[in-house]
Design a protein around this motif. Structure first.
Motif, short mmCIF file in Angstrom:
data_model
loop_
_atom_site.label_atom_id
_atom_site.label_comp_id
_atom_site.label_asym_id
_atom_site.label_seq_id
_atom_site.Cartn_x
_atom_site.Cartn_y
_atom_site.Cartn_z
N LYS A 5 0.84 -1.21 0.00
CA LYS A 5 0.00 0.00 0.00
C LYS A 5 0.88 1.26 0.00
O LYS A 5 0.59 2.23 -0.71
CB LYS A 5 -0.92 0.00 1.23
CG LYS A 5 -1.90 1.15 1.25
CD LYS A 5 -2.81 1.09 2.48
CE LYS A 5 -3.75 2.29 2.51
NZ LYS A 5 -4.62 2.29 3.72
N PHE A 6 1.95 1.22 0.78
CA PHE A 6 2.89 2.36 0.81
C PHE A 6 3.52 2.56 -0.57
O PHE A 6 3.66 3.69 -1.04
CB PHE A 6 3.97 2.11 1.86
CG PHE A 6 5.06 3.15 1.88
CD1 PHE A 6 4.90 4.34 2.58
CD2 PHE A 6 6.25 2.95 1.17
CE1 PHE A 6 5.89 5.31 2.58
CE2 PHE A 6 7.25 3.91 1.16
CZ PHE A 6 7.06 5.10 1.88
N ILE A 7 3.89 1.47 -1.23
CA ILE A 7 4.52 1.56 -2.54
C ILE A 7 3.54 2.15 -3.56
O ILE A 7 3.89 3.01 -4.37
CB ILE A 7 5.02 0.18 -2.99
CG1 ILE A 7 6.10 -0.34 -2.02
CG2 ILE A 7 5.58 0.24 -4.42
CD1 ILE A 7 6.46 -1.79 -2.23
N ARG A 8 2.29 1.68 -3.53
CA ARG A 8 1.28 2.18 -4.46
C ARG A 8 1.05 3.68 -4.29
O ARG A 8 0.89 4.41 -5.27
CB ARG A 8 -0.06 1.46 -4.22
CG ARG A 8 -0.09 0.01 -4.65
CD ARG A 8 -1.33 -0.66 -4.11
NE ARG A 8 -1.36 -2.09 -4.41
CZ ARG A 8 -2.09 -2.98 -3.72
NH1 ARG A 8 -2.85 -2.57 -2.71
NH2 ARG A 8 -2.06 -4.24 -4.06
N GLU A 9 1.05 4.12 -3.03
CA GLU A 9 0.71 5.52 -2.75
C GLU A 9 1.91 6.45 -2.84
O GLU A 9 1.74 7.67 -2.92
CB GLU A 9 0.08 5.61 -1.35
CG GLU A 9 -1.26 4.90 -1.25
CD GLU A 9 -1.82 4.89 0.18
OE1 GLU A 9 -1.08 5.34 1.09
OE2 GLU A 9 -2.96 4.42 0.36
N ASN A 10 3.13 5.88 -2.83
CA ASN A 10 4.34 6.71 -2.80
C ASN A 10 5.39 6.24 -3.79
O ASN A 10 6.56 6.05 -3.42
CB ASN A 10 4.93 6.72 -1.38
CG ASN A 10 3.95 7.19 -0.33
OD1 ASN A 10 3.77 8.38 -0.12
ND2 ASN A 10 3.32 6.24 0.34
N PRO A 11 5.04 6.04 -5.05
CA PRO A 11 6.04 5.52 -6.01
C PRO A 11 7.23 6.44 -6.18
O PRO A 11 8.36 5.97 -6.35
CB PRO A 11 5.25 5.37 -7.31
CG PRO A 11 4.07 6.29 -7.17
CD PRO A 11 3.73 6.29 -5.70
N LYS A 12 7.00 7.75 -6.14
CA LYS A 12 8.10 8.70 -6.30
C LYS A 12 9.10 8.56 -5.15
O LYS A 12 10.32 8.56 -5.36
CB LYS A 12 7.57 10.12 -6.36
CG LYS A 12 8.64 11.17 -6.63
CD LYS A 12 8.04 12.56 -6.73
CE LYS A 12 9.12 13.61 -6.96
NZ LYS A 12 8.55 14.98 -7.05
N GLU A 13 8.59 8.43 -3.91
CA GLU A 13 9.47 8.29 -2.75
C GLU A 13 10.26 6.98 -2.82
O GLU A 13 11.44 6.94 -2.47
CB GLU A 13 8.65 8.34 -1.46
CG GLU A 13 9.50 8.28 -0.21
CD GLU A 13 8.68 8.44 1.07
OE1 GLU A 13 9.21 8.10 2.14
OE2 GLU A 13 7.54 8.92 0.99
N VAL A 14 9.60 5.90 -3.28
CA VAL A 14 10.28 4.61 -3.39
C VAL A 14 11.40 4.70 -4.42
O VAL A 14 12.50 4.15 -4.23
CB VAL A 14 9.27 3.50 -3.76
CG1 VAL A 14 10.00 2.17 -4.01
CG2 VAL A 14 8.25 3.33 -2.64
N GLU A 16 13.12 7.37 -5.15
CA GLU A 16 14.18 8.15 -4.52
C GLU A 16 14.99 7.30 -3.55
O GLU A 16 16.22 7.42 -3.47
CB GLU A 16 13.58 9.36 -3.79
CG GLU A 16 13.04 10.44 -4.73
CD GLU A 16 12.37 11.57 -3.98
OE1 GLU A 16 12.25 11.47 -2.74
OE2 GLU A 16 11.95 12.55 -4.63
N ILE A 94 12.85 1.93 3.77
CA ILE A 94 12.89 3.39 3.76
C ILE A 94 14.12 3.85 4.55
O ILE A 94 14.75 3.06 5.26
CB ILE A 94 11.60 4.00 4.34
CG1 ILE A 94 11.42 3.58 5.81
CG2 ILE A 94 10.40 3.60 3.52
CD1 ILE A 94 10.24 4.24 6.50
#
Length: 405
Positions: A5-14, A16, A94
């Motif tokens: 769920k974190f990956i789906r919602e934060n692809p840009k952060e992943v 980085e 992270i």
């Protein structure tokens, strides 16, 4: 493992995070596979529901067609799942906000130093030369018997190493650690769960034709001790320690600290492990690091602590500090301890949870070295005297009947 769920919602952060860790992974491809994964899963669920709702001879043809469609979809789903899992298994943890961004160990940042470098009125020897003179370490015969990267501690060298290990265990027992003697062989699931596979799988010694590997650290067996368990909130934090021999191929380390016994295939280690509530993981990271600092202080050694940069961190770690002891023979600092906060990266992969207010929560896991053979090497190099003796640190004297070796 990161929450999907974190990956789906934060692809840009992943993306980085991967870039900062120098990990080349196509996150866009993962997101695409994940979308396809969810779409096919929904179609399978819908078809199964429809098939189950049909009954009687008049629907037999429809059921037959549905079964064929399901079979095709399930084969496709299996292929998509495998591709999706390939990426999920390789996404690193992270990063803490205070992790320095850098490529390798040269970009680590010193944050603490204890004692001053001892001034010698003679040229200090490197540990291998000094140990040969004292007849307490035999690298040559270790290589002859087992190959390069193996060695024998002997005579007072072996006796002092045993004393150091005993002191380390007693040190942690006083801090309410639970002592274990663990297996030194473990299955692939354990190495995957602790993040050693696939990130550094070439470091593991595998037993031929068996699902067994020699451990590279007791972290692998101590963390995995709780795999598939539901822990009790009231029992947290859980603190484990173990002494084990450890085995690593040291793949890719050619030319690094090759003299002496820094880069070896078998070594001795006393490890600290902690399971704690997520809100307490920074507190227990500091606790484990402080234990190692206090232990080294008690031995009156000169060392420093470095905050490890993103490129040198290791994929499972959220944050890592290394203790680097001073080696006067080398005229350099060398890593003797390493401590990491892993967050819930390992507990997710190993299905370790606890129940709080009717919610299943993944505990955070942490680890930190207390002793390896390198600690003894630091003692040997820093405590050598002009007349060729080596001073025994004060805390070890109660385990020995001599003050020099």
């Amino acid at each position: 493992m990161l929450d999907i769920k974190f990956i789906r919602e934060n692809p840009k952060e992943v993306k980085e995070i991967c870039n900062k860790r120098n990990i080349n992974l196509n996150i866009d491809e993962l997101i695409s596979l994940d979308n396809e994964f969810r779409n096919i899963k929904k179609r399978i669920d819908d078809l199964r529901q429809l098939k189950n709702s049909l009954n009687g001879p008049k629907n037999s043809q429809k059921i037959k067609v549905l079964k064929e469609d399901l079979k095709k979809l399930e084969l496709k789903f299996k292929s998509i799942t495998n591709k999706r899992n390939y990426y999920l298994d390789r996404i690193p943890n992270i990063l803490s906000d205070d992790v320095p961004i850098g490529l390798d160990e040269k970009d680590n940042i010193e944050i603490y130093k204890y004692n001053e470098k001892k001034i010698f009125n003679f040229i200090p020897l490197i540990h291998d030369e000094l140990c040969v003179k004292k007849d307490i370490l035999d690298i040559k015969q270790g290589s002859k018997v087992s190959g390069n990267g193996f060695y024998y501690w002997k005579n007072k060298g072996a006796i002092v190493l045993r004393a150091l290990i005993n002191y380390a265990i007693d040190f942690l027992l006083e801090k309410n650690f639970e002592l274990m003697f663990t297996p030194i062989l473990t299955r692939k699931k354990s190495l995957y769960g602790t993040g050693f596979i696939p990130f550094i799988s070439d470091e593991n010694y595998k037993i031929e034709d068996e699902d067994l590997n020699l451990i590279g650290t007791s972290e692998q067996t101590l963390i995995s001790y709780n795999m598939d368990k539901l822990l009790k909130e009231k029992d947290l934090p859980i603190l484990y320690t173990a002494y084990t021999p450890c085995f690593r191929t040291e793949s890719g380390s050619y030319g690094k600290e090759s003299r002496g016994i820094f880069r070896v295939h078998q070594f001795n280690k006393v490890e600290q492990i902690c399971f704690c509530k997520p809100e307490d993981s920074e507190k227990y990271f500091d606790f484990l690091i402080k234990n190692s600092i206090d232990f080294m202080k008690s031995l009156d050694l000169h060392f420093r602590v470095v905050n490890v940069c993103s490129g040198d961190l290791g994929a499972p770690a959220f944050k890592k500090y290394d203790i680097e002891s001073w080696f006067p023979g080398f005229k350099a600092y060398r890593e003797t301890h390493s401590g990491s906060n892993i967050l819930d990266f390992q507990s997710r992969r190993l299905n370790i949870k606890y129940l709080k207010n009717d919610l299943f929560i993944y505990p955070h896991t942490l680890n930190c070295t207390l002793v390896t053979d390198r600690t003894l090497l630091a003692i040997i190099e820093q405590n050598q005297t002009e007349d060729g003796r080596i001073l025994v640190p004060e805390p070890l004297k109660k385990y020995l009947n001599f003050n020099y070796f």
